[in-house]
Structure formats: structure tokens, C-alpha cells
Write a protein that holds these residues in place. Structure first.
Motif, PDB file in Angstrom:
ATOM      1  N   MET A   1       0.934  -1.190  -0.253  1.00  0.00           N
ATOM      2  CA  MET A   1      -0.035  -0.325   0.033  1.00  0.00           C
ATOM      3  C   MET A   1       0.923   1.165  -0.174  1.00  0.00           C
ATOM      4  N   LEU A   2       0.345   2.569  -0.378  1.00  0.00           N
ATOM      5  CA  LEU A   2       0.818   3.721  -0.420  1.00  0.00           C
ATOM      6  C   LEU A   2       0.926   5.115   0.687  1.00  0.00           C
ATOM      7  N   LEU A   3       1.559   5.085   1.445  1.00  0.00           N
ATOM      8  CA  LEU A   3       1.735   6.210   2.672  1.00  0.00           C
ATOM      9  C   LEU A   3       1.782   7.669   1.720  1.00  0.00           C
ATOM     10  N   ALA A   4       1.287   8.094   1.673  1.00  0.00           N
ATOM     11  CA  ALA A   4       0.900  10.007   0.545  1.00  0.00           C
ATOM     12  C   ALA A   4       0.671  10.287   1.791  1.00  0.00           C
ATOM     13  N   ILE A   5       2.219  11.412   1.778  1.00  0.00           N
ATOM     14  CA  ILE A   5       1.849  12.748   2.430  1.00  0.00           C
ATOM     15  C   ILE A   5       1.690  14.109   1.828  1.00  0.00           C
ATOM     16  N   ASP A   6       1.062  14.808   2.208  1.00  0.00           N
ATOM     17  CA  ASP A   6       1.168  15.890   1.332  1.00  0.00           C
ATOM     18  C   ASP A   6       1.191  17.401   2.751  1.00  0.00           C
ATOM     19  N   CYS A   7       2.372  18.133   3.030  1.00  0.00           N
ATOM     20  CA  CYS A   7       3.065  18.587   3.707  1.00  0.00           C
ATOM     21  C   CYS A   7       3.086  19.655   3.333  1.00  0.00           C
ATOM     22  N   GLY A   8       1.719  21.160   4.774  1.00  0.00           N
ATOM     23  CA  GLY A   8       2.059  22.354   3.675  1.00  0.00           C
ATOM     24  C   GLY A   8       2.454  22.893   4.886  1.00  0.00           C
ATOM     25  N   ASN A   9       2.677  24.327   4.382  1.00  0.00           N
ATOM     26  CA  ASN A   9       2.878  25.092   6.110  1.00  0.00           C
ATOM     27  C   ASN A   9       2.723  25.228   7.117  1.00  0.00           C
ATOM     28  N   THR A  10       1.188  24.981   7.449  1.00  0.00           N
ATOM     29  CA  THR A  10       0.273  24.669   8.484  1.00  0.00           C
ATOM     30  C   THR A  10       0.163  23.328   9.047  1.00  0.00           C
ATOM     31  N   ASN A  11      -0.298  22.417   8.136  1.00  0.00           N
ATOM     32  CA  ASN A  11      -0.461  20.696   8.392  1.00  0.00           C
ATOM     33  C   ASN A  11      -0.105  20.341   7.445  1.00  0.00           C
ATOM     34  N   THR A  12       0.404  18.909   8.136  1.00  0.00           N
ATOM     35  CA  THR A  12       0.421  17.681   7.319  1.00  0.00           C
ATOM     36  C   THR A  12      -0.193  16.854   7.380  1.00  0.00           C
ATOM     37  N   VAL A  13      -1.078  16.097   5.758  1.00  0.00           N
ATOM     38  CA  VAL A  13      -2.111  15.070   5.725  1.00  0.00           C
ATOM     39  C   VAL A  13      -1.425  13.882   5.962  1.00  0.00           C
ATOM     40  N   VAL A  59       6.073   4.883  -0.808  1.00  0.00           N
ATOM     41  CA  VAL A  59       5.909   5.983   0.140  1.00  0.00           C
ATOM     42  C   VAL A  59       5.736   7.490  -0.442  1.00  0.00           C
ATOM     43  N   ILE A  60       5.749   8.807  -0.374  1.00  0.00           N
ATOM     44  CA  ILE A  60       5.625   9.623  -1.698  1.00  0.00           C
ATOM     45  C   ILE A  60       4.863  10.797  -0.879  1.00  0.00           C
ATOM     46  N   ILE A  61       5.672  11.676  -1.364  1.00  0.00           N
ATOM     47  CA  ILE A  61       6.138  13.283   0.018  1.00  0.00           C
ATOM     48  C   ILE A  61       5.904  14.519  -1.494  1.00  0.00           C
ATOM     49  N   SER A  62       4.665  15.594  -0.790  1.00  0.00           N
ATOM     50  CA  SER A  62       4.600  16.117  -1.127  1.00  0.00           C
ATOM     51  C   SER A  62       5.023  17.697  -0.056  1.00  0.00           C
ATOM     52  N   SER A  63       6.169  18.828  -0.299  1.00  0.00           N
ATOM     53  CA  SER A  63       6.134  19.080   0.701  1.00  0.00           C
ATOM     54  C   SER A  63       6.599  21.038   0.213  1.00  0.00           C
ATOM     55  N   THR A  64       6.102  21.581   1.082  1.00  0.00           N
ATOM     56  CA  THR A  64       5.986  22.872   0.714  1.00  0.00           C
ATOM     57  C   THR A  64       7.080  24.183   1.997  1.00  0.00           C
ATOM     58  N   PRO A  84      11.438   7.046  -0.400  1.00  0.00           N
ATOM     59  CA  PRO A  84      10.346   7.409  -1.175  1.00  0.00           C
ATOM     60  C   PRO A  84      10.091   8.431  -2.446  1.00  0.00           C
ATOM     61  N   LEU A  85       8.904   8.596  -2.900  1.00  0.00           N
ATOM     62  CA  LEU A  85       9.167  10.036  -4.288  1.00  0.00           C
ATOM     63  C   LEU A  85       9.174  11.044  -3.347  1.00  0.00           C
ATOM     64  N   VAL A  86       9.645  12.034  -3.391  1.00  0.00           N
ATOM     65  CA  VAL A  86       9.472  13.439  -3.374  1.00  0.00           C
ATOM     66  C   VAL A  86       9.360  13.948  -4.782  1.00  0.00           C
ATOM     67  N   VAL A  87       7.579  14.906  -4.770  1.00  0.00           N
ATOM     68  CA  VAL A  87       7.796  15.269  -5.788  1.00  0.00           C
ATOM     69  C   VAL A  87       8.653  16.902  -5.433  1.00  0.00           C
ATOM     70  N   GLY A  88       8.960  16.988  -6.749  1.00  0.00           N
ATOM     71  CA  GLY A  88       9.917  18.156  -7.198  1.00  0.00           C
ATOM     72  C   GLY A  88      11.625  17.132  -7.117  1.00  0.00           C
ATOM     73  N   THR A 247      -1.802  10.137  -5.848  1.00  0.00           N
ATOM     74  CA  THR A 247      -1.172   8.460  -6.313  1.00  0.00           C
ATOM     75  C   THR A 247      -0.976   8.557  -7.884  1.00  0.00           C
ATOM     76  N   VAL A 248      -1.447   9.268  -8.675  1.00  0.00           N
ATOM     77  CA  VAL A 248      -1.608   9.557  -9.501  1.00  0.00           C
ATOM     78  C   VAL A 248      -0.061   9.641 -10.237  1.00  0.00           C
ATOM     79  N   ILE A 249       0.726  10.730  -9.676  1.00  0.00           N
ATOM     80  CA  ILE A 249       2.515  10.632  -9.642  1.00  0.00           C
ATOM     81  C   ILE A 249       3.166   9.397  -9.156  1.00  0.00           C
ATOM     82  N   HIS A 250       2.115   8.760  -7.917  1.00  0.00           N
ATOM     83  CA  HIS A 250       3.214   7.755  -8.083  1.00  0.00           C
ATOM     84  C   HIS A 250       3.133   6.630  -8.929  1.00  0.00           C
ATOM     85  N   LYS A 251       1.649   6.092  -9.427  1.00  0.00           N
ATOM     86  CA  LYS A 251       1.498   5.097 -10.459  1.00  0.00           C
ATOM     87  C   LYS A 251       2.264   5.624 -11.795  1.00  0.00           C
TER      88      LYS A 251
END
Ligand SMILES: Nc1ncnc2c1ncn2[C@@H]1O[C@H](COP(=O)(O)OP(=O)(O)O)[C@@H](O)[C@H]1O
Ligand SMILES: CC(C)(COP(=O)(O)O)[C@@H](O)C(=O)NCCC(=O)O
Ligand SMILES: [K+]
Length: 260
Positions: A1-13, A59-64, A84-88, A247-251
């Protein structure tokens, strides 16, 4: 399974994707001091609580916030035994073009939104994301990211009023009953809510005029539903837009690596 992490300046999901749907989503505040071990204790407690035991293989990470990426990488390596794959980053391929000025570092969240928007709705899109900042991402007919707009976030604007003016309290955003406020809180809520409605309307209208074509407006972020209430700002509100993009970028990267 994929753990997708979206890290913004306020919250990380954090969301867990089983290949067809998200089986769990958890949110924490963004803090660069948080270590990999702390993330894991938090994540495993929530997994136990929800009685799920997902086998995380990717694992895929996007972090601002660049500083948090180090500890998220360690989390992935140490506890899930995967790089992990790190976007950018150069080794993370994107299924869309990015057409901006040379040397510009586009926020990874905006690239992820673009991929998600293109995969769900095609091209000619304006993606409005209500985060710490409110971003407008413009998606070309062919799905490319071609720039956009960055405005101060809703809560940031309210907080700025409170910090700069001695008599203005901390206020949470909500839709006021009327435009003319009869107390301080109502006046502040009106300024931000209706000011923001105007900001979104004007910017979208100008983008459409500048590009001279019809465009769909898709919005995301926790405050999108509030603004959709009794306004006609958006064609679609899609709260999981960024997660879907991950999920699209990971695929895409998995199939590119497999050479398919
Ligand atoms: N449903 C909501 N209602 C009210 N405020 C929200 C909601 N969702 C998020 N927020 C607030 O909006 C701001 C931006 O949050 P978030 O979307 O998590 O930003 P980022 O992605 O930049 O970390 C924060 O101040 C957060 O507390
Ligand atoms: C504009 C942003 C701060 C928005 O971040 P967020 O509100 O999601 O925390 C982020 O996308 C960013 O740091 N962008 C870099 C500059 C750019 O996108 O052009
Ligand atoms: K954002």
C-alpha cells in the motif's frame, strides 16, 4: 500500500491508498523538529486505534516546507524500508509539462494539484487551493502547469489583523449573516469572507479573460466548502485533490520505472 504525505506550511496530511481508495487519512501540524520516530509512534497509534495494519510498501511526499523532508525520508527508510518519491526532486517524474520562467521553483503542492486536476478534469482549469496561502494554479489545454497566482491565506489574513491591531481579537472564519457588521467580530468576518469572495471571483475572471477561453474552476483545501456555500465561485469542490494527485504521480513513476 502507498503512504501519501502532503505537507503544507500549516498541516501535514498522511493518507493510506490501497490502490483503489484511501483507507485512512490523518492530519498533524507541520513541525520540522518532529523526528521520524515521533511520526511513527503517532502513525502506529492511529493505525492501532482504527484497527488497521496496512503493509506500507511505497511512500510519496509533497512538501512546501523543505526542512521537514529529511525526517519524513528517515521515517520511510527506517520504518517502511522504502525510498520515498519526493515531488519536485529530479527522480520524481511528472506526467505533465511545467512551463514557467527558467529557475522558478514551483511549489510541489501546485504541481501535484495540476496532475490531479488534469487526471480528473482534463485541461483548461483553474485550481484554487485554500491553504496557508491561497493559490491559483492554471492548467493549460494539454494539462501543463503554466503559472498562477499566490494570495495570502484566509486564516493568515485574519491573524494579520489580530497581530497588527491592538483592539482586534483572534477570529475564526465563517460566513457572516450580513455584509454590514454590527460588532467587531462580524466586521472582521465580513471583510475577510466577502473580500475573499471578491478576490477569487476577480482573479478567476481575469485569468479566463487573459487566456480567452472557458475554464473550469476546481477548488480544494479545508475552506473550499465554506466559500462554495451560497456563492457560485467553483464548478467543483474536491477536498482530496492533492492526495489524488500524489497517487497519480506514484503510479506514473512506478509504470515508467517498469518501462510500461
Ligand atoms: N475546515 C476548516 N475550517 C476552518 N479552518 C480550516 C479548515 N481546514 C483548514 N483550516 C485552516 O486553514 C488554514 C490552512 O490549513 P491547511 O489547508 O491545512 O494549510 P496548508 O496546506 O498550507 O498546511 C489553517 O489555518 C487551518 O487551521
Ligand atoms: C505558495 C505556497 C506557499 C503554498 O503553500 P501552502 O499554502 O500549501 O502551505 C507553496 O506552494 C510554495 O511555497 N510555493 C513556492 C513558490 C511557487 O509556487 O511559485
Ligand atoms: K496549498
Amino acid at each position: 500500500m502507498l503512504l501519501a504525505i502532503d505537507c503544507g506550511n500549516t498541516n501535514t496530511v498522511f493518507s493510506i491508498w490501497d490502490g483503489t481508495r484511501f483507507i485512512a487519512t490523518w492530519r498533524t501540524s507541520t513541525q520540522h523538529q518532529r523526528t521520524a520516530d515521533q511520526y511513527y509512534v503517532w502513525l502506529s497509534t492511529l493505525m492501532n486505534f482504527q484497527k488497521i495494519d496496512p503493509k506500507i510498501t511505497d511512500v510519496i511526499i509533497s512538501s512546501t516546507v523543505p526542512r521537514v523532508v529529511f525526517n519524513l525520508r528517515v521515517l520511510s527508510d527506517r520504518y517502511f524500508n522504502t525510498r520515498p518519491l519526493v515531488v519536485g526532486k529530479p527522480d520524481c517524474l511528472l506526467p505533465v509539462d511545467v512551463r514557467v520562467d527558467a529557475g522558478t521553483q514551483v511549489g510541489p503542492d501546485r504541481l501535484v494539484n495540476t496532475v490531479a486536476g488534469n487526471s480528473l478534469y482534463g485541461g483548461d482549469l483553474i485550481l484554487v487551493d485554500f491553504g496557508t496561502a491561497t493559490t491559483f494554479d492554471v492548467v493549460d489545454t494539454d494539462g501543463a502547469y503554466v503559472g498562477g497566482v499566490i494570495a495570502p491565506g484566509v486564516n493568515l489574513s485574519l491573524e494579520a489583523l489580530h497581530l497588527a491591531a491592538a483592539a482586534l481579537p483572534h477570529v475564526d472564519i465563517s460566513k457572516p449573516q450580513s455584509v454590514v457588521g454590527t460588532n467587531t467580530v462580524a466586521c472582521m468576518q465580513s471583510g475577510i469572507f466577502w473580500g475573499y469572495v471578491g478576490l477569487v471571483r476577480e482573479i478567476c475572471a481575469r485569468i479566463k479573460a487573459e487566456r480567452d477561453r472557458p475554464m473550469q474552476v476546481i477548488s480544494t483545501g479545508g475552506l473550499a466548502p465554506l466559500f462554495q456555500q451560497s456563492t457560485d465561485l467553483f464548478d467543483v469542490v474536491r477536498e482530496d485533490l492533492t492526495m489524488h494527485g500524489l497517487t497519480v504521480i506514484h503510479k506514473y513513476n512506478s509504470s515508467e520505472r517498469a518501462g510500461t
